[in-house]
Design a protein around this motif. Structure first.
Motif, PDB file in Angstrom:
ATOM      1  N   GLY A  27      53.128 -58.324 125.289  1.00 27.71           N
ATOM      2  CA  GLY A  27      52.345 -57.360 124.537  1.00 27.71           C
ATOM      3  C   GLY A  27      51.634 -57.938 123.347  1.00 27.71           C
ATOM      4  N   THR A  28      51.726 -59.264 123.153  1.00 26.71           N
ATOM      5  CA  THR A  28      51.062 -59.876 122.019  1.00 26.71           C
ATOM      6  C   THR A  28      50.154 -60.998 122.478  1.00 26.71           C
ATOM      7  OG1 THR A  28      52.712 -61.609 121.631  1.00 26.71           O
ATOM      8  CG2 THR A  28      53.121 -59.472 120.608  1.00 26.71           C
ATOM      9  N   THR A  29      49.256 -61.389 121.590  1.00 22.40           N
ATOM     10  CA  THR A  29      48.503 -62.612 121.787  1.00 22.40           C
ATOM     11  C   THR A  29      48.800 -63.518 120.618  1.00 22.40           C
ATOM     12  OG1 THR A  29      46.564 -61.824 120.584  1.00 22.40           O
ATOM     13  CG2 THR A  29      46.656 -61.344 122.934  1.00 22.40           C
ATOM     14  N   ALA A  30      48.684 -64.820 120.806  1.00 22.37           N
ATOM     15  CA  ALA A  30      48.966 -65.738 119.705  1.00 22.37           C
ATOM     16  C   ALA A  30      48.115 -66.978 119.847  1.00 22.37           C
ATOM     17  CB  ALA A  30      50.449 -66.135 119.696  1.00 22.37           C
ATOM     18  N   SER A  31      47.706 -67.533 118.705  1.00 25.41           N
ATOM     19  CA  SER A  31      46.926 -68.753 118.736  1.00 25.41           C
ATOM     20  C   SER A  31      47.003 -69.432 117.395  1.00 25.41           C
ATOM     21  CB  SER A  31      45.460 -68.452 119.071  1.00 25.41           C
ATOM     22  OG  SER A  31      44.866 -67.691 118.046  1.00 25.41           O
ATOM     23  N   LEU A  92      48.318 -62.978 110.780  1.00 29.16           N
ATOM     24  CA  LEU A  92      47.679 -64.276 110.586  1.00 29.16           C
ATOM     25  C   LEU A  92      48.545 -65.095 109.650  1.00 29.16           C
ATOM     26  CD1 LEU A  92      45.316 -61.814 110.263  1.00 29.16           C
ATOM     27  CD2 LEU A  92      43.901 -63.814 110.653  1.00 29.16           C
ATOM     28  N   VAL A  93      48.748 -66.357 109.974  1.00 24.87           N
ATOM     29  CA  VAL A  93      49.563 -67.213 109.122  1.00 24.87           C
ATOM     30  C   VAL A  93      48.837 -68.515 108.849  1.00 24.87           C
ATOM     31  CG1 VAL A  93      51.666 -66.212 110.102  1.00 24.87           C
ATOM     32  CG2 VAL A  93      50.828 -68.405 110.968  1.00 24.87           C
ATOM     33  N   ASP A  94      49.117 -69.094 107.711  1.00 19.38           N
ATOM     34  CA  ASP A  94      48.569 -70.397 107.348  1.00 19.38           C
ATOM     35  C   ASP A  94      49.497 -71.017 106.321  1.00 19.38           C
ATOM     36  OD1 ASP A  94      47.049 -72.601 106.891  1.00 19.38           O
ATOM     37  OD2 ASP A  94      45.344 -71.555 106.015  1.00 19.38           O
ATOM     38  N   GLY A  95      50.125 -72.116 106.683  1.00 22.23           N
ATOM     39  CA  GLY A  95      51.015 -72.779 105.747  1.00 22.23           C
ATOM     40  C   GLY A  95      52.466 -72.778 106.147  1.00 22.23           C
ATOM     41  N   LEU A  96      52.795 -72.222 107.298  1.00 24.51           N
ATOM     42  CA  LEU A  96      54.154 -72.358 107.804  1.00 24.51           C
ATOM     43  C   LEU A  96      54.326 -73.757 108.387  1.00 24.51           C
ATOM     44  CD1 LEU A  96      54.720 -68.885 109.521  1.00 24.51           C
ATOM     45  CD2 LEU A  96      55.515 -69.645 107.289  1.00 24.51           C
ATOM     46  N   GLN A  97      55.486 -74.033 108.942  1.00 24.91           N
ATOM     47  CA  GLN A  97      55.702 -75.334 109.556  1.00 24.91           C
ATOM     48  C   GLN A  97      54.708 -75.540 110.706  1.00 24.91           C
ATOM     49  OE1 GLN A  97      57.730 -77.919 108.833  1.00 24.91           O
ATOM     50  NE2 GLN A  97      58.327 -76.854 106.958  1.00 24.91           N
ATOM     51  N   PRO A  98      54.128 -76.723 110.838  1.00 31.63           N
ATOM     52  CA  PRO A  98      53.153 -76.967 111.899  1.00 31.63           C
ATOM     53  C   PRO A  98      53.793 -77.043 113.283  1.00 31.63           C
ATOM     54  CG  PRO A  98      53.601 -78.994 110.705  1.00 31.63           C
ATOM     55  CD  PRO A  98      54.305 -77.899 109.959  1.00 31.63           C
ATOM     56  N   ASP A  99      53.027 -76.644 114.280  1.00 31.04           N
ATOM     57  CA  ASP A  99      53.434 -76.761 115.682  1.00 31.04           C
ATOM     58  C   ASP A  99      54.822 -76.172 115.911  1.00 31.04           C
ATOM     59  OD1 ASP A  99      51.039 -78.169 116.404  1.00 31.04           O
ATOM     60  OD2 ASP A  99      51.913 -79.978 115.511  1.00 31.04           O
ATOM     61  N   LEU A 152      54.562 -65.843 117.325  1.00 33.00           N
ATOM     62  CA  LEU A 152      53.387 -66.715 117.298  1.00 33.00           C
ATOM     63  C   LEU A 152      53.808 -68.168 117.272  1.00 33.00           C
ATOM     64  CD1 LEU A 152      52.989 -68.017 114.202  1.00 33.00           C
ATOM     65  CD2 LEU A 152      52.326 -65.680 113.705  1.00 33.00           C
ATOM     66  N   THR A 153      52.858 -69.041 117.532  1.00 40.13           N
ATOM     67  CA  THR A 153      53.053 -70.482 117.434  1.00 40.13           C
ATOM     68  C   THR A 153      51.971 -71.055 116.526  1.00 40.13           C
ATOM     69  OG1 THR A 153      54.023 -70.606 119.643  1.00 40.13           O
ATOM     70  CG2 THR A 153      53.185 -72.666 118.685  1.00 40.13           C
ATOM     71  N   THR A 154      52.365 -71.818 115.535  1.00 45.38           N
ATOM     72  CA  THR A 154      51.409 -72.390 114.592  1.00 45.38           C
ATOM     73  C   THR A 154      50.736 -73.635 115.175  1.00 45.38           C
ATOM     74  OG1 THR A 154      53.137 -73.711 113.544  1.00 45.38           O
ATOM     75  CG2 THR A 154      52.664 -71.551 112.589  1.00 45.38           C
ATOM     76  N   ASP A 155      49.615 -74.009 114.593  1.00 44.88           N
ATOM     77  CA  ASP A 155      48.922 -75.228 115.001  1.00 44.88           C
ATOM     78  C   ASP A 155      49.362 -76.394 114.103  1.00 44.88           C
ATOM     79  OD1 ASP A 155      47.585 -74.947 112.584  1.00 44.88           O
ATOM     80  OD2 ASP A 155      45.678 -74.361 113.487  1.00 44.88           O
ATOM     81  N   ALA A 159      48.882 -73.061 110.839  1.00 51.56           N
ATOM     82  CA  ALA A 159      48.139 -71.801 110.924  1.00 51.56           C
ATOM     83  C   ALA A 159      48.279 -71.202 112.315  1.00 51.56           C
ATOM     84  CB  ALA A 159      46.662 -72.035 110.608  1.00 51.56           C
ATOM     85  N   GLY A 160      48.093 -69.911 112.414  1.00 50.40           N
ATOM     86  CA  GLY A 160      48.136 -69.238 113.703  1.00 50.40           C
ATOM     87  C   GLY A 160      47.829 -67.760 113.546  1.00 50.40           C
ATOM     88  N   SER A 161      47.690 -67.082 114.662  1.00 50.46           N
ATOM     89  CA  SER A 161      47.446 -65.647 114.623  1.00 50.46           C
ATOM     90  C   SER A 161      48.035 -64.994 115.860  1.00 50.46           C
ATOM     91  CB  SER A 161      45.942 -65.350 114.544  1.00 50.46           C
ATOM     92  OG  SER A 161      45.281 -65.808 115.705  1.00 50.46           O
TER      93      SER A 161
END
Length: 210
Positions: A27-31, A92-99, A152-155, A159-161
């Motif tokens: 039910g979600t999308t993530a990128s 939306l996230v930016d600054g969490l642990q990468p990958d 979600l999964t961060t880049d 960051a991610g959404s």
């Protein structure tokens, strides 16, 4: 770095949601985009909360309980706008642990000095078998259409959404916070449904009211 948590409640068609992404809860999308999306929220937004993660001793509305998984200084942002019988939620996230994957859910109570203070997951239809010492793990109730899941999964930049639409709005009850969990995805099997491990961060963010 900036962590934005944006929740937008409106008809899915109003924001053009849909689609899927590996690693997201059902039910979600993530990128992970490398930067926080800058698109303006729809005009229906009625509630917005912003907080910067801080250690418990100095936190106000945004708490980190695990500074490694959820670094202090990360910003959390929440926006809410209800539609006709549905709620679209965008994170939306930016600054969490990468990958790294994170399971994120709406909870019933404000954040506090411990992760437990945020209470259980918000459920539109409440599990009658659940209680203060017995979280709901029945997939009939603990599922991404009856709760608000934002896995979600961060880049590589952290960051991610993610975005989800649930088939309900809010009346007398509404979520009061967003909790970031340690697991990379929310469990779905009977007896474990809704489980996501320890609570690493929390933003007090009432979905309704001032």
């Amino acid at each position: 770095m900036r962590v934005g948590i944006v929740l937008v409640a409106a008809l899915c068609t109003a924001v053009g949601c849909g689609g899927g992404n590996d690693g997201a809860a059902p039910g979600t999308t993530a990128s992970g985009s490398g930067s926080t999306p800058q698109s303006a929220p729809p005009s229906e937004v009625t509630n917005r909360h912003v907080g910067v993660l801080a250690e418990v001793s100095s936190a106000d509305v945004a708490f980190t309980y695990d500074p490694v998984a959820a670094p202090p200084g990360a910003e959390l942002e929440l926006q809410v706008a209800e539609g006709e019988g549905s709620t679209t939620v965008r994170l939306l996230v930016d600054g969490l642990q990468p990958d790294r994957g994170y399971a994120v859910h709406a909870h019933t109570e404000p954040c506090g000095e411990t992760g437990a203070d945020a209470g259980p997951h918000y459920q539109h239809d409440q599990d009658p078998a659940a209680g203060p010492d017995k979280p709901s793990t029945d997939p009939t109730y603990a599922n991404p259409q009856n709760e608000i899941w934002l896995d979600l999964t961060t880049d590589a930049q952290g960051a991610g959404s993610t975005e989800t639409t649930v088939p309900f709005g809010f009346g007398d009850r509404a979520p009061a916070s967003i909790v970031v969990h340690e697991k990379e995805a929310t469990a779905t099997e009977p007896g474990q449904a809704g489980s996501a491990g320890g609570r690493v961060a929390c933003l007090t963010a009432p979905f309704t009211g001032a």
